[in-house]
Every structure is written in structure tokens, then in C-alpha cells.
Design a protein around this motif. Structure first.
Motif, PDB file in Angstrom:
ATOM      1  N   THR A  95       0.903  -1.109  -0.143  1.00  0.00           N
ATOM      2  CA  THR A  95       0.157  -0.042  -0.041  1.00  0.00           C
ATOM      3  C   THR A  95       0.838   1.268   0.096  1.00  0.00           C
ATOM      4  N   ARG A  96       1.847   1.275   0.665  1.00  0.00           N
ATOM      5  CA  ARG A  96       2.693   2.401   0.915  1.00  0.00           C
ATOM      6  C   ARG A  96       3.626   2.677  -0.561  1.00  0.00           C
ATOM      7  N   ALA A  97       3.769   1.336  -1.023  1.00  0.00           N
ATOM      8  CA  ALA A  97       4.622   1.493  -2.361  1.00  0.00           C
ATOM      9  C   ALA A  97       3.723   2.114  -3.381  1.00  0.00           C
ATOM     10  N   GLN A  98       2.440   1.740  -3.615  1.00  0.00           N
ATOM     11  CA  GLN A  98       1.662   2.513  -4.359  1.00  0.00           C
ATOM     12  C   GLN A  98       1.684   4.095  -4.243  1.00  0.00           C
ATOM     13  N   GLY A  99       1.477   4.468  -2.752  1.00  0.00           N
ATOM     14  CA  GLY A  99       1.583   6.005  -2.617  1.00  0.00           C
ATOM     15  C   GLY A  99       2.804   6.538  -3.134  1.00  0.00           C
ATOM     16  N   LEU A 100       3.950   5.942  -2.828  1.00  0.00           N
ATOM     17  CA  LEU A 100       5.173   6.359  -3.367  1.00  0.00           C
ATOM     18  C   LEU A 100       5.563   6.411  -4.845  1.00  0.00           C
ATOM     19  N   LEU A 101       4.976   5.267  -5.536  1.00  0.00           N
ATOM     20  CA  LEU A 101       5.076   5.392  -6.945  1.00  0.00           C
ATOM     21  C   LEU A 101       3.964   6.530  -7.604  1.00  0.00           C
ATOM     22  N   ARG A 102       3.158   6.602  -6.873  1.00  0.00           N
ATOM     23  CA  ARG A 102       2.107   7.744  -7.442  1.00  0.00           C
ATOM     24  C   ARG A 102       2.783   8.966  -7.324  1.00  0.00           C
ATOM     25  N   ALA A 103       3.690   9.288  -6.329  1.00  0.00           N
ATOM     26  CA  ALA A 103       4.466  10.353  -6.089  1.00  0.00           C
ATOM     27  C   ALA A 103       5.664  10.616  -7.047  1.00  0.00           C
ATOM     28  N   GLY A 104       6.041   9.673  -7.843  1.00  0.00           N
ATOM     29  CA  GLY A 104       6.892   9.529  -8.732  1.00  0.00           C
ATOM     30  C   GLY A 104       8.193   9.108  -8.475  1.00  0.00           C
ATOM     31  N   TRP A 105       8.105   8.311  -7.466  1.00  0.00           N
ATOM     32  CA  TRP A 105       9.563   7.484  -6.826  1.00  0.00           C
ATOM     33  C   TRP A 105       9.879   6.615  -7.948  1.00  0.00           C
ATOM     34  N   ALA A 106      11.129   6.115  -8.120  1.00  0.00           N
ATOM     35  CA  ALA A 106      11.484   5.152  -8.620  1.00  0.00           C
ATOM     36  C   ALA A 106      11.398   3.613  -8.201  1.00  0.00           C
ATOM     37  N   PRO A 107      11.066   2.583  -8.861  1.00  0.00           N
ATOM     38  CA  PRO A 107      10.846   1.335  -8.150  1.00  0.00           C
ATOM     39  C   PRO A 107      11.939   0.860  -7.150  1.00  0.00           C
ATOM     40  N   LEU A 108      13.153   1.215  -7.647  1.00  0.00           N
ATOM     41  CA  LEU A 108      14.448   1.040  -6.770  1.00  0.00           C
ATOM     42  C   LEU A 108      14.168   1.693  -5.513  1.00  0.00           C
ATOM     43  N   GLU A 109      13.879   3.052  -5.730  1.00  0.00           N
ATOM     44  CA  GLU A 109      13.953   3.670  -4.386  1.00  0.00           C
ATOM     45  C   GLU A 109      12.925   3.186  -3.332  1.00  0.00           C
ATOM     46  N   VAL A 110      11.562   3.044  -4.102  1.00  0.00           N
ATOM     47  CA  VAL A 110      10.569   2.390  -3.155  1.00  0.00           C
ATOM     48  C   VAL A 110      11.092   1.138  -2.568  1.00  0.00           C
ATOM     49  N   ALA A 111      11.621   0.317  -3.166  1.00  0.00           N
ATOM     50  CA  ALA A 111      11.994  -1.148  -2.641  1.00  0.00           C
ATOM     51  C   ALA A 111      13.049  -0.890  -1.615  1.00  0.00           C
ATOM     52  N   LEU A 112      13.976  -0.014  -1.805  1.00  0.00           N
ATOM     53  CA  LEU A 112      14.771   0.297  -0.405  1.00  0.00           C
ATOM     54  C   LEU A 112      14.290   0.960   0.571  1.00  0.00           C
ATOM     55  N   GLN A 113      13.229   1.731   0.413  1.00  0.00           N
ATOM     56  CA  GLN A 113      12.567   2.591   1.362  1.00  0.00           C
ATOM     57  C   GLN A 113      11.869   1.648   2.233  1.00  0.00           C
ATOM     58  N   LEU A 114      11.267   0.973   1.702  1.00  0.00           N
ATOM     59  CA  LEU A 114      10.113  -0.033   2.329  1.00  0.00           C
ATOM     60  C   LEU A 114      10.426  -1.445   2.878  1.00  0.00           C
ATOM     61  N   GLY A 115      11.766  -1.704   2.769  1.00  0.00           N
ATOM     62  CA  GLY A 115      12.191  -2.878   3.153  1.00  0.00           C
ATOM     63  C   GLY A 115      12.146  -4.245   2.370  1.00  0.00           C
ATOM     64  N   PHE A 116      11.863  -4.099   1.050  1.00  0.00           N
ATOM     65  CA  PHE A 116      11.881  -5.165   0.360  1.00  0.00           C
ATOM     66  C   PHE A 116      13.332  -5.437  -0.028  1.00  0.00           C
ATOM     67  N   ALA A 117      13.521  -6.765  -0.395  1.00  0.00           N
ATOM     68  CA  ALA A 117      15.027  -7.389  -0.512  1.00  0.00           C
ATOM     69  C   ALA A 117      15.905  -6.534  -1.547  1.00  0.00           C
ATOM     70  N   ASP A 118      15.100  -6.409  -2.628  1.00  0.00           N
ATOM     71  CA  ASP A 118      15.442  -5.805  -3.668  1.00  0.00           C
ATOM     72  C   ASP A 118      14.447  -5.310  -4.839  1.00  0.00           C
ATOM     73  N   GLN A 119      14.618  -4.612  -5.766  1.00  0.00           N
ATOM     74  CA  GLN A 119      13.711  -4.258  -6.998  1.00  0.00           C
ATOM     75  C   GLN A 119      12.925  -5.457  -7.340  1.00  0.00           C
ATOM     76  N   SER A 120      13.690  -6.513  -7.663  1.00  0.00           N
ATOM     77  CA  SER A 120      12.790  -7.792  -8.198  1.00  0.00           C
ATOM     78  C   SER A 120      11.876  -8.069  -7.181  1.00  0.00           C
ATOM     79  N   HIS A 121      12.212  -8.210  -5.918  1.00  0.00           N
ATOM     80  CA  HIS A 121      11.143  -8.584  -4.770  1.00  0.00           C
ATOM     81  C   HIS A 121       9.983  -7.619  -4.863  1.00  0.00           C
ATOM     82  N   LEU A 122      10.239  -6.324  -4.943  1.00  0.00           N
ATOM     83  CA  LEU A 122       9.109  -5.529  -5.082  1.00  0.00           C
ATOM     84  C   LEU A 122       8.391  -5.794  -6.441  1.00  0.00           C
ATOM     85  N   ASN A 123       9.129  -5.910  -7.677  1.00  0.00           N
ATOM     86  CA  ASN A 123       8.487  -6.260  -8.756  1.00  0.00           C
ATOM     87  C   ASN A 123       7.418  -7.491  -8.638  1.00  0.00           C
ATOM     88  N   ARG A 124       7.800  -8.514  -8.038  1.00  0.00           N
ATOM     89  CA  ARG A 124       7.247  -9.864  -7.937  1.00  0.00           C
ATOM     90  C   ARG A 124       5.983  -9.386  -7.187  1.00  0.00           C
TER      91      ARG A 124
END
Length: 275
Positions: free
Chosen positions: A227-256
């Protein structure tokens, strides 16, 4: 998406106040258990979808609508070999506020739907027409008119008035645990830390938390991250930045996890809000 059998397009409908719309066809996509902060209204155009919702299995065939209330856990997969195609609406409570006002229902009482699969051809046709108007860039005046007509028809016929659940109505231990987890998405506490923080044994805490939220703590944490990832992405954050900010292991983890929950990749979701 992945080949001709799978495609999805998500966008924010400016004429509808930024409501997220999705037009998708899936054959192999399987939605992991997830929630949305707002409602889900989908019209099945072709094929059939099966999904789990409120502890039961449901089947939505061509012409029917799927209705999910805010924060209700559900899944999704095809029910037939050829897959399913649908048009989806994902309005938040704030985006529906003007319609609630017209219905005389303030936002301290949230309308809810008792049925998971709706069989009402007139309502389905209204939402299908609305989605096509938004997809075809019809004038905002027309979109807004049909939007209100469709929503008033749906809520007037099929919604019941339910009390909005406030955090204070949950067990105090669960409220404290949710606050702690929400504040530590990047480095979440262990089960033992959570239980100790709320003054319960780990086993008893698990039972209380699941009873109040419908999820074990780790699954609730996952939903909060998404849910937080949706908000950050809507605000223009890059997926990698979102992954790091929210505790995903890496961008592929967020993507999946993001695609398993919402059917589109984080990058596509971000682009939908930048267009």
C-alpha cells in the motif's frame, strides 16, 4: 504484459478525479492474497474468474461484476482455459465522497457490499460503458455524468450501510502492534519483540492479531508495504527507491510482489500516474 495472451493497462482517469482504472486480460496471472485501500468494482468481459473472498470461493462469469469492499483480503485467478478479461475500477473513499454526500451518507458510515459476485446486467452495462468512455478520452463532463449515474445505481441497489471501523475499536494490543509495524517497515520487529511490546505471549498475540485483522503479522506487514509502495510510486518515486525505502529485499522482490497483488509491474503503475 507477457505475450499476446496477457496484457494489462492501468491509468488514472483524470475525468473521474484520478480513480485508477484497469483493462486487463489474463490467462496465467494468479493474484496473491491482497487488499486495496478503496473499493474494487470489475466487469468481466470475457472468460471467467475465480477468487477467494471472505473465507469462501467465488466464480465470476462473463457479464457479472466482482465487488470488494476496502481492506478486504482476496485472491484472483482464471476459472477457464482461455483466461478472463475485465474492466476494473479502484476508487478510494475520498474519491467517492461526493457521491456519498448525494446519497446522504457521510464518511463516518461506509457503504459496503454483502455480495462478492453481482448479477445485475443494468449495473454491469453502466460500468462497462463508463470504462469505455474513460478509455476513449470522452469529455470530462460526459465521464463525470455517467460516473455518478453508475455509482448511484450500484450503491442504491446493492450497498448496505456499515459502520466504519476505527482503530480504537480493535484490541489495544493489535492497535499498538500495527503502529509498531507501520513505523518499522524497513526493519520490522520479530514476533517476540511485538508480543513483548504489547504484553502478550507470542502465541496469544498471534491469535489476537489474526482475529482482528484477518492476517498474521508478516502478511499484514506485506500489505502495508504494498500500500505504501502505491503511494510512493504515484508520487513519482522510482521502483528501486521504493524497494529500498520500504524494506523489500531488492527491486525484483518488489516487482514480484507488486504484480502478484495488482496485476501490473511497479514501473507501469508509476507511468500510469505520470501520464
Amino acid at each position: 504484459m507477457n505475450g499476446p495472451q496477457e496484457n494489462a493497462r492501468l491509468w488514472a482517469a483524470r475525468g473521474l478525479g484520478g480513480v485508477e482504472l484497469l483493462h486487463a486480460r489474463y490467462r496465467r496471472q494468479r493474484f496473491a492474497p491482497h487488499v486495496h485501500e478503496g473499493y474494487v468494482f470489475t466487469v468481466i468481459e470475457r472468460g471467467a474468474q475465480r477468487f477467494r473472498h471472505r473465507g469462501a470461493e467465488h466464480l465470476a462469469a462473463t457479464g457479472s461484476m466482482v465487488l470488494i469492499n476496502p481492506d478486504e483480503l482476496h485472491t484472483g485467478a482464471t476459472a477457464v482455459e482461455e483466461g478472463w478479461q475485465y474492466r476494473g475500477f479502484y476508487p478510494t473513499l475520498a474519491q467517492l465522497a461526493p457521491v456519498f454526500a448525494e446519497l446522504g451518507r457521510p464518511l463516518d458510515a461506509t457503504p459496503a457490499f454483502a455480495t462478492s459476485v453481482l448479477q445485475d446486467p443494468q449495473v454491469s452495462a453502466a460500468f462497462s460503458q463508463l470504462h469505455r468512455l474513460a478509455d476513449g478520452d470522452a469529455e470530462a463532463l460526459e465521464q463525470q455524468t455517467v460516473w455518478r449515474e453508475a455509482l448511484l445505481l450500484l450503491f442504491g441497489r446493492h450497498a448496505r450501510l456499515g459502520a466504519l471501523v476505527e482503530p480504537g475499536h480493535e484490541p489495544l494490543a493489535v492497535q499498538r502492534a500495527r503502529e509498531l509495524l507501520g513505523a518499522r517497515l524497513q526493519h520490522p520487529p520479530s514476533l517476540e519483540e511485538l508480543a513483548q511490546a504489547v504484553g502478550l505471549s507470542p502465541f496469544h498475540f498471534l491469535r489476537v492479531f489474526r482475529r482482528a485483522t484477518g492476517l498474521p503479522p508478516h502478511a499484514w506487514l506485506k500489505q502495508q508495504r504494498l500500500t505504501r509502495a502505491q503511494g510512493l510510486l504515484r508520487a513519482g518515486w522510482a521502483p528501486l527507491e521504493v524497494a529500498l525505502q520500504l524494506g523489500f529485499a531488492d527491486q525484483s522482490h518488489l516487482n514480484r510482489q507488486f504484480k502478484q497483488a495488482y496485476g501490473v509491474a511497479p514501473g507501469a503503475y508509476r507511468r500510469a500516474w505520470q501520464s
